[in-house]
Structures are given as C-alpha cells and as structure tokens.
Enzyme design. Structure first.
Site, mmCIF file in Angstrom:
data_model
loop_
_atom_site.group_PDB
_atom_site.id
_atom_site.type_symbol
_atom_site.label_atom_id
_atom_site.label_comp_id
_atom_site.label_asym_id
_atom_site.label_seq_id
_atom_site.Cartn_x
_atom_site.Cartn_y
_atom_site.Cartn_z
ATOM 1 C CE LYS A 198 -1.792 2.589 2.276
ATOM 2 N NZ LYS A 198 -1.330 4.233 2.006
ATOM 3 C CD GLU A 273 13.024 3.810 8.306
ATOM 4 O OE1 GLU A 273 13.276 5.073 9.448
ATOM 5 O OE2 GLU A 273 13.415 4.108 7.281
ATOM 6 C CB CYS A 307 13.858 8.616 7.956
ATOM 7 S SG CYS A 307 14.124 6.996 7.085
ATOM 8 C CD GLU A 404 10.697 12.453 11.559
ATOM 9 O OE1 GLU A 404 10.013 11.954 12.104
ATOM 10 O OE2 GLU A 404 11.694 11.668 11.405
HETATM 11 P P1 ADP Z 1 4.423 10.622 7.196
HETATM 12 O O1 ADP Z 1 3.983 11.406 8.372
HETATM 13 O O2 ADP Z 1 5.439 9.718 6.176
HETATM 14 O O3 ADP Z 1 3.272 11.123 5.752
HETATM 15 P P2 ADP Z 1 2.417 8.246 7.787
HETATM 16 O O4 ADP Z 1 2.786 7.761 8.628
HETATM 17 O O5 ADP Z 1 1.417 8.763 7.916
HETATM 18 O O6 ADP Z 1 4.150 9.070 7.888
HETATM 19 O O7 ADP Z 1 2.450 7.426 6.337
HETATM 20 C C1 ADP Z 1 2.603 6.306 5.935
HETATM 21 C C2 ADP Z 1 2.004 5.020 5.187
HETATM 22 O O8 ADP Z 1 0.981 4.948 6.861
HETATM 23 C C3 ADP Z 1 0.812 5.875 4.203
HETATM 24 O O9 ADP Z 1 1.309 4.939 3.464
HETATM 25 C C4 ADP Z 1 0.452 6.104 5.174
HETATM 26 O O10 ADP Z 1 -1.178 5.604 3.803
HETATM 27 C C5 ADP Z 1 -0.641 4.723 6.128
HETATM 28 N N1 ADP Z 1 -1.441 5.352 7.684
HETATM 29 C C6 ADP Z 1 -1.237 5.815 7.814
HETATM 30 N N2 ADP Z 1 -2.063 6.005 9.222
HETATM 31 C C7 ADP Z 1 -2.763 4.755 9.298
HETATM 32 C C8 ADP Z 1 -3.300 3.707 9.613
HETATM 33 N N3 ADP Z 1 -3.841 4.240 10.838
HETATM 34 N N4 ADP Z 1 -2.794 2.477 9.291
HETATM 35 C C9 ADP Z 1 -1.831 1.878 8.598
HETATM 36 N N5 ADP Z 1 -1.746 2.941 7.629
HETATM 37 C C10 ADP Z 1 -1.285 3.858 7.820
#
Ligand code: ADP
Length: 502
Positions: A198, A273, A307, A404
């Site tokens: 995903k 990560e 990161c 961060e």
């Molecule tokens: P960033 O801060 O880099 O946007 P996120 O942690 O928000 O990182 O997102 C990283 C990935 O996690 C994306 O693919 C996002 O769609 C997914 N994501 C965000 N929320 C959830 C959740 N509750 N469960 C699973 N995946 C999630």
C-alpha cells in the site's frame, strides 16, 4: 531564490502514463476498486493535478490478501531459489529499462530533484533488488548437534529450515516512494513471501508503474499486489488483517504505534522504520571542508523529508560560530525549484499540509528564543517550497530541537565538554535513535563517540551512509528490526526445527 521555472512539460511517456485509467493491481490484473473512489495526485512543485488514481478500501485489501495467500501456495512456492533470483533480477532490469519514466514520475509525484531520483532509483532501486536476488540462493538452516529425548548420539538428527514468513503487508510513505516499495519487495521476494503493497496516498504513481514491471518481469500473478489507498482505511485494514503474517512499515512513529495495536489481533510480525531526530556531532579538529557540505546535505537532502536527516547539529564551541556561519551560507546557496528543472538542488515539500506543519515549527523556533541564521520562509506563489532553515543556539527544551519536523530545518547547539559521555548524553536526548554522525580526525574519539550514540546507524565523517548491504533501522522509538543486509532478509523468514529419531 525563486521557484519560477517555465515550461517543464512532461515527456510523451509520462503523459501517456498519467493519462491511463489507474486501477488496483491484484492477482496480476489491473482491477477496478470496489468503491470506484479515486484520489487526485498533485504535483507539489506546481500544485496542478497530475491524474487521479483508484483507491482501495477494506474489501479490496481482502481481495489482495486472498490473491497473495493463493500465490504463496501456488507456482511461486514451487520455483527453485535460482528461479526466484532470476525473476528478481529481471525486475531490476525492467526498472533500469524504465529508469527515465520511473524517475520522471517520481519527481512529478514527490517533488525531489530529477538527478537525485535517477541516481537513487539505480543505486537503491535496481541495485537493491539485485542484492536481494543474490540472497535467494543463500537461505540456509542449521544442523544442531544435540540428542533429544535421551537418545544416544548418532540416533537422531535435528535441523532447521528457514521458511518464508508468508503474506506480507507493506505500508510505505511518500518521501522516496519507489525506493520504499523496493526496500520491502526485494527481501520479501528473495525469502519467497508474497506481498500486498500500500503506497502512500500522496505518491502512488511509481508503485503503479512497479505493477507493470512485475508483469513484464514475469513475476507470477498474485505474488505482488498493489493497492493505493488511504492510511486510515486501506492501511488500517491491511495492518489488522487476520490473514496477513507480517507488516513491514515505514512512516511516522505515531502511525507505527497504531500498526502495532492493529497487528495484535493475530499477533502478526511487525517491522517498523519510523521517525528520527538524528545528531551530527562535530569536534574541533574536524576537516571543515568535508563538514560543511556534508552537514548541509545531511540536513537538507530530500528537503529534510528523510527519516535519517541530521537535524540536530552539535558543534564544539571553539568552532561553533564558524561552522554555523558556513553551513548557513551553504544552505542559502541551495537553489529551490521544480525537481524537473536541472537548476534545482532542492524541490518542494510534499503538500500544503506539510508546508504548514513545517512553518509552524519554524514559528515556534522564532518564539522560543532560537537564533534564525538563514531561511525561515516559504516561497510565495505556486508549489510547496520552504527555504532551508538553520536555527542556532537551540536546546532540547525547544520543540524544534525535540520533535521530528520532516522538513528543511536544522538546529545547532554548541558543546564544551571534552567528556564524550556528556556530549553523547545530550546527543541521545529525545525519543528517537535512528541515525547519527561524528566528525573528527581523531580515530579514538570517532569510534568511542560512534559507540556512545544510541542509534541503529552511525557514520563517521559523512552522514547517513547507506548501502543495500548495511543494516538500517532504529533504536528507541525509531523502530523495530533492521532492513537492508542479511538482517533485512531474516525479517521475512521464520525458522522450523525438525527432529527425526532414527
Ligand atoms: P508520513 O508522516 O511520512 O506521512 P505516515 O506514518 O502518516 O507517514 O504514513 C506512512 C504510511 O502509513 C502511508 O502509506 C499512510 O497511508 C499509512 N497510514 C497512515 N495511517 C495509517 C493507519 N492508521 N494504519 C495503517 N497505515 C496508515
């Protein structure tokens, strides 16, 4: 400094790709999403809509997981390890053959400069796949010289087999979308797993291209499935899915904690990560001709949306003013502009939301008493550009130094102690422990300090040295497990012990 670069029309190949009907890649086919919902994909340099892509929901994740489960037991499981090697290598060749298109789509979708996209897709895309292609034939168990149940030596045999962990859900972020996808696919395929990927909702394009490349490479249907979707729907459904054996996640610490909670239902394996706030520690004897460009790159590479970014600069007070002044000059010289322009050193941030977040941190730096050395502004006009920003005289009580930011903001503070433990204590403050660097010509100081930094990876006289063979991952709240190298492969394997009594 200006972001205005005229007429960077996408290539014919990119226009054709963008003009497609973007569906989900499930079971080797491009299929419509159950809900028929789409999401718009924005060019962060122009704010223009590039295209719309279908997004999957829970039902689509169910379909993709079912396809991955079926493939796990199908033709894929009967291939020899040599055949797996060849298929992964073929995928790398396809990526190389499509390097121009892959790089352009990455730049349009994510904003990074083209030169960086091209270089990194080769060095960490196709070469990363080739590195793991080689591992497929080197997965071995042990024979264990014990005699269980009290039988005499020589009357039994115990051995271990290393088996694929199963169906892997890979959830990845937007900061280096294609590389992140490949980082999960390489070891998963080498181990014999199947995958539901995903991509981040902001950057689905190169993941969709990977679907084409998997088909061209001849990877059997269902081994790789790609479902763009929102985190809280598709991502959450994948993380909670009872028939997924492992989640490999890269993203924020906050979402990493949600993944762990969702994964608890079937106790699926999880590797994470996550975020970082990595220190760069500069001693007074360091070679400044290397420190200045190295530190500036360490902080502002990918606009700081990285990161491993070195975001806390610790400089011995004897050279503090000089280093701060010169890093500020280097940062001010970076040219901001659309990634497709050859004159751009730094691109835009990913979104308006991210720009607001970063500007919020910059405001908090100003009001908390840090000294603004350079930057501190977003560019007016179209595109989510923020100037590389350096604050001096920060301390760990300040939000900008603790949290961060995931943007181009570097905090500098001086140290005076010659006691390495005291310097390390300051560098190790905070919840993260991903990366770090030490800058000195003194070999003892370098290695002692590297040992004292609480991080999964420390570089000496450079920052964030990465290679497919070097283990990478975080301590503390920067993650669970390691990617890259042998350890990265092991995270996709499970051990079965077998004993036979003669
Ligand atoms: P960033 O801060 O880099 O946007 P996120 O942690 O928000 O990182 O997102 C990283 C990935 O996690 C994306 O693919 C996002 O769609 C997914 N994501 C965000 N929320 C959830 C959740 N509750 N469960 C699973 N995946 C999630």
């Amino acid at each position: 400094m200006s972001a205005a670069v005229p007429n960077l029309t996408p290539s014919q190949d990119a226009r054709e790709f963008l003009g497609r009907d973007h569906r989900l890649f499930i079971g080797g086919e491009w299929v419509a999403a159950g809900s028929r919902e789409t999401i718009e994909v924005i060019d962060p340099a122009t704010e223009a809509q590039l295209t719309r892509v279908a997004i999957g929901g829970k039902d689509d994740i169910d379909r993709a997981v079912a396809a991955a489960r079926k493939a796990l037991k199908g033709e894929w499981s009967r291939l020899t390890s040599h055949e797996r090697t060849k298929l992964i290598w073929k995928l790398a060749d396809e990526l190389d053959a499509h390097l121009a298109l892959a790089s352009e789509l990455e730049v349009l979708d994510n904003g990074q400069p083209l030169m960086i996209a091209r270089y990194s897709i080769q060095a960490f895309g196709s070469e990363f796949l080739r590195y793991y292609a080689g591992w497929a034939t080197k997965i071995t168990g042990d024979t264990i010289p014990v005699s269980p149940q009290g039988v005499r030596n020589g009357e039994s045999l115990t051995y271990t087999r290393r088996e694929p962990i199963g169906v892997v859900g890979a959830i990845i972020p937007w900061n280096a979308p294609l590389l992140m996808a490949v980082l999960k696919l390489g070891p998963a395929l080498a181990a014999g797993c199947t995958v539901v990927l995903k991509p981040a909702e902001q950057t689905p394009l190169t993941a969709l291209l990977l679907g084409d490349l998997c088909r061209k490479a001849g990877i059997p249907a269902g081994v790789v499935n790609i479902v763009p979707g929102l985190g809280e729907t598709a991502g959450a459904a994948l993380a909670a899915h009872p028939d997924v054996d492992k989640i490999a996640f890269t993203g924020s610490t906050e979402v990493g904690k949600k993944i762990i909670a969702a994964a608890a239902g079937n106790l699926k394996r999880v590797t994470l990560e996550l975020g970082g706030k990595s220190p760069m520690v500069v001693f007074p004897d360091a070679d400044l001709s290397r420190v200045i460009p190295g530190v500036a790159r360490g902080a502002f590479f990918l606009q700081g949306q990285n990161c491993m970014a070195g975001t806390r600069l610790f400089v011995h007070r004897d050279i503090f003013d000089r280093v701060v002044e010169q890093v500020g000059e280097a940062a001010s010289k970076f040219r901001l502009g659309p990634g497709m322009s050859p004159d751009s050193d730094l691109g835009p941030l990913i979104s308006a939301e991210q720009r607001e977040r970063v500007m919020g941190y910059i405001d908090s730096g100003r009001t908390s008493g840090a000294e603004l050395v350079c930057g501190g502004e977003a560019l007016p006009g179209r595109g989510f550009f923020v100037k590389p920003t350096l604050f001096a005289n920060t301390n760990m009580d300040m939000k900008i130094a603790r949290e961060e930011i995931f943007g181009p903001v570097l905090c500098a503070q001086s140290f005076r102690d010659s006691e390495l433990e005291a310097v390390a204590a300051e560098a190790n403050k905070g919840i993260y422990g991903l990366s770090g660097s030490v800058w000195t010509r003194d070999i003892s100081v370098a290695h002692r300090m590297a040992a004292l930094i609480d991080a999964g990876q420390v570089s000496i006289n450079c920052h964030a040295a990465v290679d497919p063979g070097i283990p990478f991952g975080g301590n503390k709240q920067s993650g669970w497990g390691r990617e890259f190298g042998r350890e990265g492969l092991e995270a996709y394997l499970k051990t079965k012990a077998t004993t036979v009594m003669y």
